[in-house]
Each structure stands twice: as structure tokens, then as C-alpha cells.
Design a protein around this motif. Structure first.
Motif, mmCIF file in Angstrom:
data_model
loop_
_atom_site.group_PDB
_atom_site.id
_atom_site.type_symbol
_atom_site.label_atom_id
_atom_site.label_comp_id
_atom_site.label_asym_id
_atom_site.label_seq_id
_atom_site.Cartn_x
_atom_site.Cartn_y
_atom_site.Cartn_z
ATOM 1 N N GLU A 236 0.836 -1.204 0.000
ATOM 2 C CA GLU A 236 0.000 0.000 0.000
ATOM 3 C C GLU A 236 0.879 1.265 0.000
ATOM 4 O O GLU A 236 0.656 2.183 -0.790
ATOM 5 C CB GLU A 236 -0.914 -0.021 1.231
ATOM 6 N N LYS A 241 -1.661 -0.532 -4.569
ATOM 7 C CA LYS A 241 -3.053 -1.009 -4.516
ATOM 8 C C LYS A 241 -3.733 -0.617 -5.829
ATOM 9 O O LYS A 241 -3.581 0.527 -6.287
ATOM 10 C CB LYS A 241 -3.789 -0.358 -3.352
ATOM 11 N N GLY A 242 -4.449 -1.540 -6.417
ATOM 12 C CA GLY A 242 -5.138 -1.236 -7.679
ATOM 13 C C GLY A 242 -4.272 -1.453 -8.912
ATOM 14 O O GLY A 242 -4.773 -1.380 -10.039
ATOM 15 N N ARG A 244 -2.517 -3.186 -11.970
ATOM 16 C CA ARG A 244 -3.197 -4.219 -12.744
ATOM 17 C C ARG A 244 -2.350 -4.702 -13.916
ATOM 18 O O ARG A 244 -1.679 -3.902 -14.568
ATOM 19 C CB ARG A 244 -4.495 -3.597 -13.263
ATOM 20 N N GLU A 249 -5.405 -8.012 -10.524
ATOM 21 C CA GLU A 249 -5.347 -6.689 -9.890
ATOM 22 C C GLU A 249 -4.954 -6.804 -8.421
ATOM 23 O O GLU A 249 -5.473 -7.668 -7.706
ATOM 24 C CB GLU A 249 -6.730 -6.036 -10.000
ATOM 25 N N SER A 251 -5.603 -6.003 -4.983
ATOM 26 C CA SER A 251 -6.885 -5.591 -4.400
ATOM 27 C C SER A 251 -6.817 -4.164 -3.851
ATOM 28 O O SER A 251 -5.827 -3.784 -3.230
ATOM 29 C CB SER A 251 -7.258 -6.567 -3.279
ATOM 30 N N THR A 252 -7.882 -3.409 -4.085
ATOM 31 C CA THR A 252 -7.933 -2.050 -3.536
ATOM 32 C C THR A 252 -8.287 -2.106 -2.046
ATOM 33 O O THR A 252 -8.138 -1.135 -1.333
ATOM 34 C CB THR A 252 -8.980 -1.201 -4.301
ATOM 35 N N ARG A 261 -10.017 -10.480 -11.833
ATOM 36 C CA ARG A 261 -11.159 -9.661 -12.244
ATOM 37 C C ARG A 261 -12.009 -10.314 -13.310
ATOM 38 O O ARG A 261 -12.876 -9.671 -13.897
ATOM 39 C CB ARG A 261 -10.655 -8.306 -12.760
#
Ligand SMILES: Cc1cc2nc3c(=O)[nH]c(=O)nc-3n(C[C@H](O)[C@H](O)[C@H](O)COP(=O)(O)OP(=O)(O)OC[C@H]3O[C@@H](n4cnc5c(N)ncnc54)[C@H](O)[C@@H]3O)c2cc1C
Length: 308
Positions: A236, A241-242, A244, A249, A251-252, A261
Motif C-alpha cells: 500500500e 493497490k489497484g 493491474r 489486480e 486488491s484495492t 477480475r
């Protein structure tokens, strides 16, 4: 040596099976044969026959901690989920013997109904008790090692043995059973009111579902927590995060989970793992190591600088 295609299984078996249907990541190609033993004798016989015939094999439980190549594998797979039972081991009913294929969520639910506490360490953890034993599953609410009393297993030489759990049986996300076949785990729990246990389970589930992507396909945490650090926090902080690659991806919700996804491929996930390792190393100077088991025909290089 018998070829895997001529193999005569001593238990129910299916040919040309897609492993995608047996993993929580919804990923994994075909294997030539999947064996589905229904009891201990069949499980032992299956592994012994594979060994005698010289056929390489892997053990599969709930497939909740594995990333499998979409190109498939040449090995046989022994699926334990048909070998699922739970019986009392002592008169008080606080010690239970569990078949390797028993689902972890079922174990949590059943023991709550029986007025037993201890299984809360496995709330929100998918998979089987065999997988939980090999991986020493758990987290901040406790570990399998805190309730395991004895383990029955096949040694790498395929001798059947049952040992009391000792100081060196379990480690962080690891156990001495990595190269063994776990057959049964005996756990020791305590009596408590089902309502009180249910309350604790509810609290843990609420906390987990707020912090982790429990619904989307994933293989749980991708990386081990390095000493003194949280892998998720490091990811993080590195702004990943996010991130791709294709349909894979970060994970957020939780930096240490990679989610599928929809149509993520094995290579997408590997590429994302490398990107995350590189990003964290550049940002914090910490080298992350994978917790998830990776199964492929190819020897894989996962260092941050390598290319797919
Ligand atoms: C949404 C999500 C949340 C998760 N949360 C957690 C968590 O909080 N804590 C945690 O620890 N894990 C967590 N995990 C990871 C996973 O649930 C655990 O590692 C679980 O114990 C895996 O069990 P399994 O039966 O699915 O094992 P598999 O994924 O099927 O196998 C894992 C490894 O164990 C071996 N194995 C399986 N069964 C046997 C056997 N009988 N004998 C010998 N080897 C065997 C396999 O060969 C493989 O190497 C999570 C996963 C997901 C998808």
C-alpha cells in the motif's frame, strides 16, 4: 514405469481435468488425471500406487493457496476433499480427529454448534484441514498450531506415522509436513457457549470482510509478512493497490491480495507479482517472498527484475 495415461487408480479418478474448477483463484489448466479418494485407505493406496508406478503427483485440498499455470501440468493430482470426517477423540468431546479433506468453514461451523471454542483462528479461511495443517493457517486470531495436538501423515518415504505436535512441528505459514501427505489432524478445543462463540465469529468475519476481498477470486495473501513488517502495508505504501496486469489486480481493499477480475491468466499474475516485488523493493528496500504455492511445468524466476 507406468505412464500417467495408463495409470490404474485404486480409487475414483477422472482424466483430463481442468484445475481452474478446483482453485479459489479460478485459474489452472488441465492435468492428465485427478484422483478422488473417499477414505484413508484409498488415499494411502492412491499415493502408494503413484509412487510404485513412478508417476509424479501433487496433493490438492481446497486450492485456496495455489496459483496454477493455465498451460496445465503433467503430474497426477490427489484431491483430498472426498476424505472429510470429524469424530470425537476423547469422552468429553473436546478433542476431535479431522480427515484431511474436511472443509475449514465446516469445521468452524460444526464446532461452534457443538459448543466448542478454538476454531475461531480459522474463521474466514477457505480450504481444507489438511491444507491448513501443511500451511499452519491462521492469523492475528491464532494459528492452527495453537489447537493441533497430533497429526497422522505419510512421511516422504510413505511410512504412515502419527506424532504429537512439538515445538518444531509448525512455523510461520509452514510446517514439517511440506513434503508429506497429511491424513488426519487431531485438535484440542475448549467448552464454551455456542452463543459466545458465534459472537466472536461474527466479529472476526466483520473485521475480515471489511479489510479483505473475501468474495472475489483470489489465493489469499500472495506474500509472507517479512520480519517486523506487514506485506500488505508495504504494498500500500508503495502505491501499488489497484495496480493491474490484464485481469489480475492488486486488491484495492488489501494490498497483499491479488484478485482475478474475470479472465486473469497465470502470466498476468506472475507479471504483477514481479511488479509488486520491484515496487516494494524500490520504495522500502524490502524483498517480498511469496506465500502462495506456484505450480507450473516451467522453472519460474520471480525476482523483481525478471521478465515473463
Ligand atoms: C479469501 C482467502 C482468505 C484467506 N485467508 C487466510 C488467512 O486468514 N490465513 C491463512 O493462513 N490463509 C488464508 N488463506 C489461504 C488458504 O485459505 C490457507 O492457506 C488454507 O490452509 C489452504 O488450504 P487448502 O486446502 O486450500 O490448501 P491447497 O491450496 O489445496 O494447498 C496448499 C498447499 O498444501 C498442500 N496440501 C494440501 N492438502 C495436503 C495434504 N493433505 N497433505 C499434504 N499436502 C497438502 C498442497 O500441495 C499445497 O502445497 C486465504 C485464502 C483465500 C482465498
Amino acid at each position: 514405469m507406468t505412464s500417467v495415461t495408463n495409470f490404474q487408480a485404486p480409487c475414483p479418478a477422472r482424466d483430463d481435468v481442468q484445475l481452474r474448477d478446483h482453485t479459489t483463484f479460478r485459474m489452472g489448466g488441465k492435468v492428465p488425471v485427478l484422483l478422488e479418494p473417499r477414505n484413508r485407505d484409498e488415499l494411502v493406496a492412491a499415493v502408494q500406487r503413484l509412487r510404485v508406478d513412478g508417476i509424479p503427483y501433487r496433493m490438492l485440498g481446497g486450492g485456496a493457496n495455489i496459483l496454477i499455470d493455465d498451460a496445465g501440468l503433467d503430474e497426477a493430482i490427489v484431491l483430498t476433499t472426498g476424505f472429510a470426517f470429524m469424530v470425537r477423540e476423547n469422552d468429553e468431546g473436546t478433542e476431535l480427529r479431522l480427515g484431511a479433506g474436511l472443509s475449514i468453514p465446516q469445521f468452524v461451523t460444526k464446532t461452534r454448534e457443538m459448543g466448542l471454542t478454538g476454531a475461531e483462528c480459522l474463521v474466514g479461511v477457505p480450504g481444507t484441514m489438511g491444507g491448513a495443517t501443511v500451511m499452519n493457517a491462521g492469523g492475528r486470531h491464532g494459528w492452527l498450531s495453537s489447537i493441533a495436538k497430533r497429526v497422522r501423515y505419510l512421511t516422504p518415504a510413505l511410512d504412515e506415522q502419527e506424532d504429537a505436535v512439538g515445538e518444531r512441528t509448525f512455523g510461520y505459514r509452514s510446517s514439517m509436513f511440506d513434503a508429506c501427505v497429511v491424513l488426519e489432524t487431531v485438535v484440542a478445543l475448549q467448552r464454551d457457549a455456542p452463543k459466545a462463540v458465534q459472537e466472536r465469529i461474527k466479529t472476526i468475519l466483520k473485521e475480515k470482510s471489511a479489510a479483505q476481498p473475501l468474495i472475489e477470486p483470489s489465493a489469499g495473501c500472495i506474500f509472507k509478512n517479512p520480519d517486523g513488517h506487514s506485506a500488505g502495508k508495504l504494498i500500500e505504501s508503495a502505491g501499488l493497490k489497484g495496480a493491474r496486469v490484464g485481469d489480475a489486480e492488486v486488491s484495492t481493499k488489501h494490498g497483499n491480495f491479488i484478485v482475478n477480475r474475470g479472465a486473469a491468466t497465470f502470466r498476468d499474475v506472475l507479471q504483477l507479482i514481479r511488479q509488486v516485488r520491484k515496487g516494494v523493493f524500490e520504495h522500502a528496500g524490502v524483498d517480498l517472498h511469496t506465500e502462495v504455492k506456484i505450480w507450473s511445468r516451467e522453472p519460474l524466476e520471480l525476482s523483481a527484475s525478471s521478465r515473463p
